[in-house]
Write a protein that holds these residues in place. Structure first.
Motif, mmCIF file in Angstrom:
data_model
loop_
_atom_site.group_PDB
_atom_site.id
_atom_site.type_symbol
_atom_site.label_atom_id
_atom_site.label_comp_id
_atom_site.label_asym_id
_atom_site.label_seq_id
_atom_site.Cartn_x
_atom_site.Cartn_y
_atom_site.Cartn_z
ATOM 1 N N VAL A 119 0.818 -1.011 0.006
ATOM 2 C CA VAL A 119 -0.358 -0.178 -0.122
ATOM 3 C C VAL A 119 1.135 1.238 -0.071
ATOM 4 C CG1 VAL A 119 -1.790 1.256 1.290
ATOM 5 C CG2 VAL A 119 -1.897 -1.122 0.744
ATOM 6 N N LEU A 120 0.163 2.187 -1.000
ATOM 7 C CA LEU A 120 1.193 3.671 -1.204
ATOM 8 C C LEU A 120 0.400 4.489 -0.466
ATOM 9 C CD1 LEU A 120 2.597 2.304 -3.912
ATOM 10 C CD2 LEU A 120 4.623 3.229 -3.449
ATOM 11 N N VAL A 187 -3.774 5.266 -1.952
ATOM 12 C CA VAL A 187 -4.830 5.929 -1.520
ATOM 13 C C VAL A 187 -3.753 7.582 -1.568
ATOM 14 C CG1 VAL A 187 -5.673 4.236 0.255
ATOM 15 C CG2 VAL A 187 -3.329 5.837 1.335
ATOM 16 N N SER A 188 -4.878 8.287 -1.623
ATOM 17 C CA SER A 188 -4.927 9.238 -1.658
ATOM 18 C C SER A 188 -5.364 9.965 -0.967
ATOM 19 C CB SER A 188 -4.625 9.590 -3.380
ATOM 20 O OG SER A 188 -3.754 9.059 -4.337
ATOM 21 N N PRO A 189 -5.184 10.974 0.273
ATOM 22 C CA PRO A 189 -5.821 10.805 0.532
ATOM 23 C C PRO A 189 -5.914 13.185 0.719
ATOM 24 C CG PRO A 189 -4.445 11.271 2.285
ATOM 25 C CD PRO A 189 -4.269 9.961 0.806
ATOM 26 N N VAL A 190 -7.011 14.246 0.995
ATOM 27 C CA VAL A 190 -7.171 15.467 0.747
ATOM 28 C C VAL A 190 -6.034 16.036 1.998
ATOM 29 C CG1 VAL A 190 -9.328 15.347 -0.972
ATOM 30 C CG2 VAL A 190 -9.040 15.261 1.576
ATOM 31 N N GLY A 191 -6.780 16.756 2.528
ATOM 32 C CA GLY A 191 -5.809 17.652 3.671
ATOM 33 C C GLY A 191 -6.031 17.010 4.602
ATOM 34 N N VAL A 192 -4.982 16.125 5.238
ATOM 35 C CA VAL A 192 -5.691 15.662 6.560
ATOM 36 C C VAL A 192 -5.345 15.936 7.841
ATOM 37 C CG1 VAL A 192 -4.716 13.183 7.901
ATOM 38 C CG2 VAL A 192 -4.322 13.903 4.977
ATOM 39 N N GLN A 242 -7.564 3.903 8.564
ATOM 40 C CA GLN A 242 -8.884 2.934 8.331
ATOM 41 C C GLN A 242 -8.500 2.216 6.624
ATOM 42 O OE1 GLN A 242 -10.259 0.572 10.284
ATOM 43 N NE2 GLN A 242 -12.102 0.176 9.056
ATOM 44 N N ALA A 243 -8.433 3.804 5.945
ATOM 45 C CA ALA A 243 -8.082 3.089 5.236
ATOM 46 C C ALA A 243 -6.893 2.161 4.625
ATOM 47 C CB ALA A 243 -8.593 4.221 3.795
ATOM 48 N N ILE A 244 -6.198 2.560 4.600
ATOM 49 C CA ILE A 244 -4.908 1.972 5.098
ATOM 50 C C ILE A 244 -4.916 0.706 4.999
ATOM 51 C CG2 ILE A 244 -2.504 1.885 5.209
ATOM 52 C CD1 ILE A 244 -2.393 4.936 5.569
ATOM 53 N N PHE A 245 -5.574 0.375 6.040
ATOM 54 C CA PHE A 245 -5.531 -1.562 6.417
ATOM 55 C C PHE A 245 -6.345 -2.398 5.867
ATOM 56 C CE2 PHE A 245 -7.867 -4.292 9.286
ATOM 57 C CZ PHE A 245 -6.709 -4.500 10.250
ATOM 58 N N LYS A 246 -7.853 -1.729 5.336
ATOM 59 C CA LYS A 246 -8.593 -1.628 4.389
ATOM 60 C C LYS A 246 -7.778 -1.606 3.222
ATOM 61 C CE LYS A 246 -12.936 -2.052 6.749
ATOM 62 N NZ LYS A 246 -14.085 -1.102 7.027
ATOM 63 N N ASN A 257 -5.667 3.223 -6.818
ATOM 64 C CA ASN A 257 -5.901 4.636 -6.045
ATOM 65 C C ASN A 257 -6.558 5.429 -5.322
ATOM 66 O OD1 ASN A 257 -4.671 6.918 -4.880
ATOM 67 N ND2 ASN A 257 -3.514 7.473 -6.689
ATOM 68 N N TYR A 258 -6.992 5.059 -3.568
ATOM 69 C CA TYR A 258 -8.441 6.142 -3.714
ATOM 70 C C TYR A 258 -8.115 6.972 -2.828
ATOM 71 C CZ TYR A 258 -10.248 0.974 -3.476
ATOM 72 O OH TYR A 258 -10.937 -0.691 -4.172
#
Length: 312
Positions: A119-120, A187-192, A242-246, A257-258
Protein backbone atom coordinates in the motif's frame (compact mmCIF):
# COMPACT_ATOMS: atom_id res chain seq x y z
CA UNK A 1 0.76 -13.55 13.16
CA UNK A 2 1.50 -11.66 9.94
CA UNK A 3 4.16 -8.99 9.76
CA UNK A 4 3.58 -5.53 8.32
CA UNK A 5 6.41 -3.12 7.56
CA UNK A 6 5.42 0.53 7.78
CA UNK A 7 7.91 2.95 6.27
CA UNK A 8 7.31 6.27 7.98
CA UNK A 9 5.24 4.60 10.68
CA UNK A 10 6.02 7.17 13.38
CA UNK A 11 4.72 10.25 11.54
CA UNK A 12 1.29 11.86 11.75
CA UNK A 13 -0.51 9.36 9.47
CA UNK A 14 2.03 6.62 10.14
CA UNK A 15 1.46 6.59 13.92
CA UNK A 16 -2.27 6.04 13.50
CA UNK A 17 -1.54 3.32 10.93
CA UNK A 18 0.88 1.61 13.32
CA UNK A 19 -1.75 1.83 16.06
CA UNK A 20 -4.38 0.23 13.83
CA UNK A 21 -2.22 -2.74 12.80
CA UNK A 22 -1.07 -3.36 16.39
CA UNK A 23 -4.69 -3.33 17.57
CA UNK A 24 -5.58 -5.84 14.86
CA UNK A 25 -2.92 -8.28 16.09
CA UNK A 26 -0.12 -7.78 13.57
CA UNK A 27 3.60 -7.89 14.17
CA UNK A 28 4.59 -4.33 13.16
CA UNK A 29 7.98 -3.11 11.94
CA UNK A 30 8.34 0.66 11.75
CA UNK A 31 11.16 2.47 10.00
CA UNK A 32 12.60 5.79 11.15
CA UNK A 33 15.29 7.82 9.41
CA UNK A 34 17.35 8.37 12.57
CA UNK A 35 17.17 5.81 15.38
CA UNK A 36 18.97 8.22 17.74
CA UNK A 37 16.05 10.67 17.68
CA UNK A 38 13.85 8.62 20.00
CA UNK A 39 11.56 11.58 20.65
CA UNK A 40 10.12 11.01 17.18
CA UNK A 41 8.94 7.46 17.85
CA UNK A 42 8.87 6.81 21.62
CA UNK A 43 5.12 7.48 21.69
CA UNK A 44 4.56 4.26 19.73
CA UNK A 45 5.63 2.16 22.71
CA UNK A 46 2.59 3.45 24.62
CA UNK A 47 0.24 1.84 22.11
CA UNK A 48 -1.77 -1.32 22.76
CA UNK A 49 0.19 -4.50 21.86
CA UNK A 50 3.45 -2.53 21.65
CA UNK A 51 5.26 -5.79 22.52
CA UNK A 52 4.70 -6.66 18.86
CA UNK A 53 6.45 -3.47 17.67
CA UNK A 54 9.98 -3.19 16.30
CA UNK A 55 11.71 0.06 15.30
CA UNK A 56 14.46 0.08 12.66
CA UNK A 57 16.56 2.79 11.03
CA UNK A 58 15.96 3.12 7.29
CA UNK A 59 16.36 5.50 4.39
CA UNK A 60 14.54 4.32 1.30
CA UNK A 61 17.48 5.46 -0.83
CA UNK A 62 19.56 2.66 0.79
CA UNK A 63 18.50 -0.37 -1.25
CA UNK A 64 20.13 -3.12 0.81
CA UNK A 65 18.81 -1.78 4.12
CA UNK A 66 15.38 -1.43 2.54
CA UNK A 67 15.43 -5.06 1.36
CA UNK A 68 16.47 -6.21 4.83
CA UNK A 69 13.63 -4.23 6.42
CA UNK A 70 10.88 -5.78 4.25
CA UNK A 71 12.43 -9.26 3.96
CA UNK A 72 10.00 -11.06 6.30
CA UNK A 73 6.91 -8.90 5.66
CA UNK A 74 3.65 -10.04 4.11
CA UNK A 75 2.38 -6.44 3.95
CA UNK A 76 4.39 -3.29 3.32
CA UNK A 77 3.07 0.27 3.71
CA UNK A 78 5.11 3.08 2.17
CA UNK A 79 4.40 6.45 3.74
CA UNK A 80 7.94 7.63 4.19
CA UNK A 81 8.13 10.47 1.70
CA UNK A 82 8.81 13.97 3.06
CA UNK A 83 5.91 16.40 3.53
CA UNK A 84 7.09 19.98 3.90
CA UNK A 85 5.95 23.38 2.68
CA UNK A 86 9.10 25.41 3.37
CA UNK A 87 11.66 24.25 0.82
CA UNK A 88 15.11 25.59 -0.04
CA UNK A 89 16.28 22.87 -2.45
CA UNK A 90 13.27 21.11 -4.05
CA UNK A 91 15.45 18.55 -5.85
CA UNK A 92 17.35 17.45 -2.75
CA UNK A 93 14.56 17.84 -0.19
CA UNK A 94 11.55 16.57 -2.16
CA UNK A 95 12.05 15.28 -5.70
CA UNK A 96 14.95 12.89 -5.11
CA UNK A 97 13.71 11.21 -1.90
CA UNK A 98 10.12 11.01 -3.16
CA UNK A 99 10.59 9.88 -6.76
CA UNK A 100 13.87 7.96 -6.48
CA UNK A 101 12.76 6.52 -3.17
CA UNK A 102 9.57 5.19 -4.79
CA UNK A 103 11.56 3.61 -7.62
CA UNK A 104 13.89 1.99 -5.11
CA UNK A 105 10.96 0.76 -3.05
CA UNK A 106 9.19 -0.84 -6.00
CA UNK A 107 12.37 -2.66 -7.03
CA UNK A 108 12.85 -3.94 -3.48
CA UNK A 109 9.31 -5.28 -3.05
CA UNK A 110 9.43 -6.97 -6.45
CA UNK A 111 12.47 -8.94 -5.22
CA UNK A 112 10.85 -10.00 -1.91
CA UNK A 113 8.92 -13.32 -2.19
CA UNK A 114 7.06 -13.03 1.13
CA UNK A 115 5.12 -9.90 0.18
CA UNK A 116 1.42 -10.27 -0.53
CA UNK A 117 0.23 -6.66 -0.45
CA UNK A 118 1.79 -3.23 -0.91
CA UNK A 119 0.00 0.00 0.00
CA UNK A 120 1.41 3.37 -1.02
CA UNK A 121 0.29 6.50 0.80
CA UNK A 122 0.08 8.92 -2.10
CA UNK A 123 -1.73 12.27 -1.98
CA UNK A 124 -4.56 14.17 -3.58
CA UNK A 125 -1.64 15.77 -5.47
CA UNK A 126 -1.42 12.52 -7.42
CA UNK A 127 -4.63 13.74 -9.06
CA UNK A 128 -4.32 17.52 -8.84
CA UNK A 129 -1.11 19.35 -7.94
CA UNK A 130 -3.12 22.60 -7.62
CA UNK A 131 -4.91 21.33 -4.50
CA UNK A 132 -6.65 22.92 -2.66
CA UNK A 133 -7.28 25.11 -5.70
CA UNK A 134 -9.21 23.48 -8.56
CA UNK A 135 -7.52 21.73 -11.45
CA UNK A 136 -7.50 23.17 -14.96
CA UNK A 137 -10.97 23.79 -16.37
CA UNK A 138 -12.79 23.37 -13.05
CA UNK A 139 -14.21 25.91 -10.61
CA UNK A 140 -14.02 25.80 -6.82
CA UNK A 141 -17.50 24.21 -6.67
CA UNK A 142 -16.91 21.51 -9.32
CA UNK A 143 -16.47 18.00 -7.96
CA UNK A 144 -13.49 15.75 -8.67
CA UNK A 145 -13.16 11.97 -8.62
CA UNK A 146 -10.77 9.20 -9.65
CA UNK A 147 -12.01 9.20 -13.25
CA UNK A 148 -11.17 12.85 -13.91
CA UNK A 149 -8.08 13.77 -15.89
CA UNK A 150 -5.03 14.09 -13.66
CA UNK A 151 -3.54 17.57 -13.54
CA UNK A 152 0.01 18.77 -12.90
CA UNK A 153 1.38 22.30 -13.17
CA UNK A 154 4.97 23.50 -13.03
CA UNK A 155 3.66 26.37 -10.90
CA UNK A 156 2.35 24.03 -8.20
CA UNK A 157 4.18 23.51 -4.92
CA UNK A 158 7.23 21.21 -5.32
CA UNK A 159 5.78 18.75 -2.78
CA UNK A 160 2.68 18.32 -4.92
CA UNK A 161 4.70 17.88 -8.10
CA UNK A 162 6.91 15.27 -6.42
CA UNK A 163 3.90 13.27 -5.22
CA UNK A 164 2.32 13.42 -8.69
CA UNK A 165 5.50 12.13 -10.33
CA UNK A 166 5.92 9.38 -7.73
CA UNK A 167 2.39 8.18 -8.44
CA UNK A 168 3.16 8.16 -12.17
CA UNK A 169 6.16 5.96 -11.33
CA UNK A 170 3.85 3.51 -9.53
CA UNK A 171 1.36 3.43 -12.40
CA UNK A 172 4.14 2.80 -14.91
CA UNK A 173 5.56 -0.01 -12.75
CA UNK A 174 2.15 -1.72 -12.56
CA UNK A 175 1.67 -1.40 -16.32
CA UNK A 176 5.12 -2.81 -17.10
CA UNK A 177 4.77 -5.70 -14.65
CA UNK A 178 1.42 -7.38 -15.34
CA UNK A 179 2.29 -10.64 -13.54
CA UNK A 180 3.29 -9.44 -10.09
CA UNK A 181 2.95 -11.95 -7.24
CA UNK A 182 1.50 -9.26 -4.96
CA UNK A 183 -1.09 -6.49 -5.14
CA UNK A 184 -0.33 -2.77 -5.11
CA UNK A 185 -2.98 -0.34 -3.90
CA UNK A 186 -2.63 3.40 -3.31
CA UNK A 187 -4.56 5.86 -1.17
CA UNK A 188 -4.65 9.59 -1.89
CA UNK A 189 -5.87 11.62 1.08
CA UNK A 190 -6.84 15.28 0.77
CA UNK A 191 -5.89 17.64 3.64
CA UNK A 192 -5.28 15.32 6.60
CA UNK A 193 -6.33 16.77 9.94
CA UNK A 194 -7.14 15.54 13.44
CA UNK A 195 -5.46 14.50 16.65
CA UNK A 196 -1.76 13.62 16.71
CA UNK A 197 -0.59 10.61 18.73
CA UNK A 198 2.70 12.32 19.56
CA UNK A 199 3.95 15.65 20.86
CA UNK A 200 6.18 16.16 17.83
CA UNK A 201 6.28 19.73 16.60
CA UNK A 202 7.73 18.98 13.15
CA UNK A 203 4.54 17.58 11.61
CA UNK A 204 3.30 19.65 8.68
CA UNK A 205 -0.27 18.38 9.11
CA UNK A 206 -0.54 19.28 12.80
CA UNK A 207 1.37 22.49 12.14
CA UNK A 208 -1.14 23.51 9.49
CA UNK A 209 -3.97 23.09 11.98
CA UNK A 210 -2.13 25.35 14.41
CA UNK A 211 -1.67 27.97 11.67
CA UNK A 212 -5.32 27.82 10.61
CA UNK A 213 -6.54 28.03 14.21
CA UNK A 214 -4.47 31.13 14.90
CA UNK A 215 -4.57 32.64 11.39
CA UNK A 216 -0.78 32.65 11.04
CA UNK A 217 0.87 32.73 7.60
CA UNK A 218 4.59 31.83 7.78
CA UNK A 219 4.98 31.49 4.00
CA UNK A 220 3.34 32.63 0.73
CA UNK A 221 1.53 29.30 0.24
CA UNK A 222 -0.40 29.58 3.51
CA UNK A 223 -1.02 33.29 2.92
CA UNK A 224 -2.55 32.38 -0.45
CA UNK A 225 -4.98 30.04 1.33
CA UNK A 226 -6.20 32.93 3.49
CA UNK A 227 -6.25 35.43 0.61
CA UNK A 228 -8.40 33.17 -1.56
CA UNK A 229 -10.34 31.68 1.38
CA UNK A 230 -9.56 28.39 -0.32
CA UNK A 231 -12.07 25.57 -0.29
CA UNK A 232 -10.19 22.94 1.76
CA UNK A 233 -11.18 19.32 1.39
CA UNK A 234 -10.32 17.51 4.62
CA UNK A 235 -10.13 13.96 5.94
CA UNK A 236 -9.58 12.66 9.47
CA UNK A 237 -6.20 11.04 10.13
CA UNK A 238 -7.90 8.07 11.83
CA UNK A 239 -10.01 7.51 8.72
CA UNK A 240 -6.85 7.54 6.59
CA UNK A 241 -5.32 4.87 8.82
CA UNK A 242 -8.50 2.82 8.56
CA UNK A 243 -8.45 3.09 4.75
CA UNK A 244 -4.80 2.03 4.66
CA UNK A 245 -5.62 -1.01 6.80
CA UNK A 246 -8.58 -1.93 4.60
CA UNK A 247 -6.49 -1.46 1.43
CA UNK A 248 -3.87 -3.80 2.89
CA UNK A 249 -6.25 -6.54 3.99
CA UNK A 250 -8.89 -6.64 1.24
CA UNK A 251 -7.89 -8.55 -1.89
CA UNK A 252 -8.77 -7.61 -5.46
CA UNK A 253 -7.76 -3.93 -5.24
CA UNK A 254 -4.62 -4.13 -7.38
CA UNK A 255 -3.84 -0.95 -9.29
CA UNK A 256 -6.50 1.18 -7.61
CA UNK A 257 -5.82 4.58 -6.06
CA UNK A 258 -8.50 5.80 -3.66
CA UNK A 259 -9.28 9.44 -2.97
CA UNK A 260 -9.82 9.78 0.77
CA UNK A 261 -11.99 12.78 1.56
CA UNK A 262 -14.72 13.85 3.91
CA UNK A 263 -16.18 17.36 3.58
CA UNK A 264 -14.96 20.64 2.13
CA UNK A 265 -15.13 24.01 3.88
CA UNK A 266 -13.50 27.38 3.18
CA UNK A 267 -10.41 28.03 5.28
CA UNK A 268 -12.26 30.74 7.25
CA UNK A 269 -14.70 28.09 8.48
CA UNK A 270 -11.85 25.77 9.41
CA UNK A 271 -10.48 28.55 11.62
CA UNK A 272 -13.86 28.81 13.33
CA UNK A 273 -14.19 25.05 13.88
CA UNK A 274 -10.62 24.73 15.20
CA UNK A 275 -11.68 27.32 17.79
CA UNK A 276 -14.81 25.27 18.58
CA UNK A 277 -17.18 27.66 16.83
CA UNK A 278 -19.86 26.90 14.27
CA UNK A 279 -18.96 27.22 10.56
CA UNK A 280 -20.79 29.87 8.53
CA UNK A 281 -21.14 27.69 5.43
CA UNK A 282 -22.63 24.30 4.76
CA UNK A 283 -20.25 21.47 4.03
CA UNK A 284 -19.84 20.21 0.48
CA UNK A 285 -18.05 17.17 -0.91
CA UNK A 286 -15.77 18.44 -3.67
CA UNK A 287 -13.34 15.50 -3.76
CA UNK A 288 -15.58 12.48 -4.10
CA UNK A 289 -15.20 9.51 -1.74
CA UNK A 290 -17.66 7.08 -3.28
CA UNK A 291 -15.02 4.59 -4.48
CA UNK A 292 -13.52 4.30 -0.98
CA UNK A 293 -16.99 3.96 0.55
CA UNK A 294 -17.91 1.18 -1.88
CA UNK A 295 -14.66 -0.82 -2.00
CA UNK A 296 -13.24 -0.17 1.47
CA UNK A 297 -16.57 0.25 3.32
CA UNK A 298 -15.35 3.57 4.67
CA UNK A 299 -17.44 5.91 6.82
CA UNK A 300 -15.79 9.31 6.90
CA UNK A 301 -16.06 11.50 9.98
CA UNK A 302 -17.59 14.98 9.66
CA UNK A 303 -14.91 17.68 9.44
CA UNK A 304 -16.26 19.51 12.47
CA UNK A 305 -15.65 16.40 14.61
CA UNK A 306 -12.13 16.12 13.20
CA UNK A 307 -11.17 19.74 13.85
CA UNK A 308 -12.69 19.70 17.33
CA UNK A 309 -10.28 16.89 18.24
CA UNK A 310 -7.27 19.16 17.62
CA UNK A 311 -6.19 20.38 21.06
CA UNK A 312 -3.26 22.82 20.66
Amino acid sequence: MKTVGIIGGSGFIGSHTTKKFLEEGYNVKVSVTDIKMSEKYEHLFNLKNADNLNISALKVEDFETLKAFIRDCEIVIHGGTPFQLDVEDPRKELFDPTINGTTNFLKAVSETPSIEKVVLIASVAAYNTNFPLPSYGKTTTDSFNETDKKYISAESHPYAQAKFMANQTVEKFIEENPKLSFEITSVSPVGVMGKSLSNREDSTSTGLQFLFKNKIAPNPFVQMLYDTNAEMATVDVEDVAQAIFKSATISGLHGKNYLLSSETYPVSDMTLMLNHKEPKNKASVIYQNRLAINDLEMKFRPVQETLNSYSK
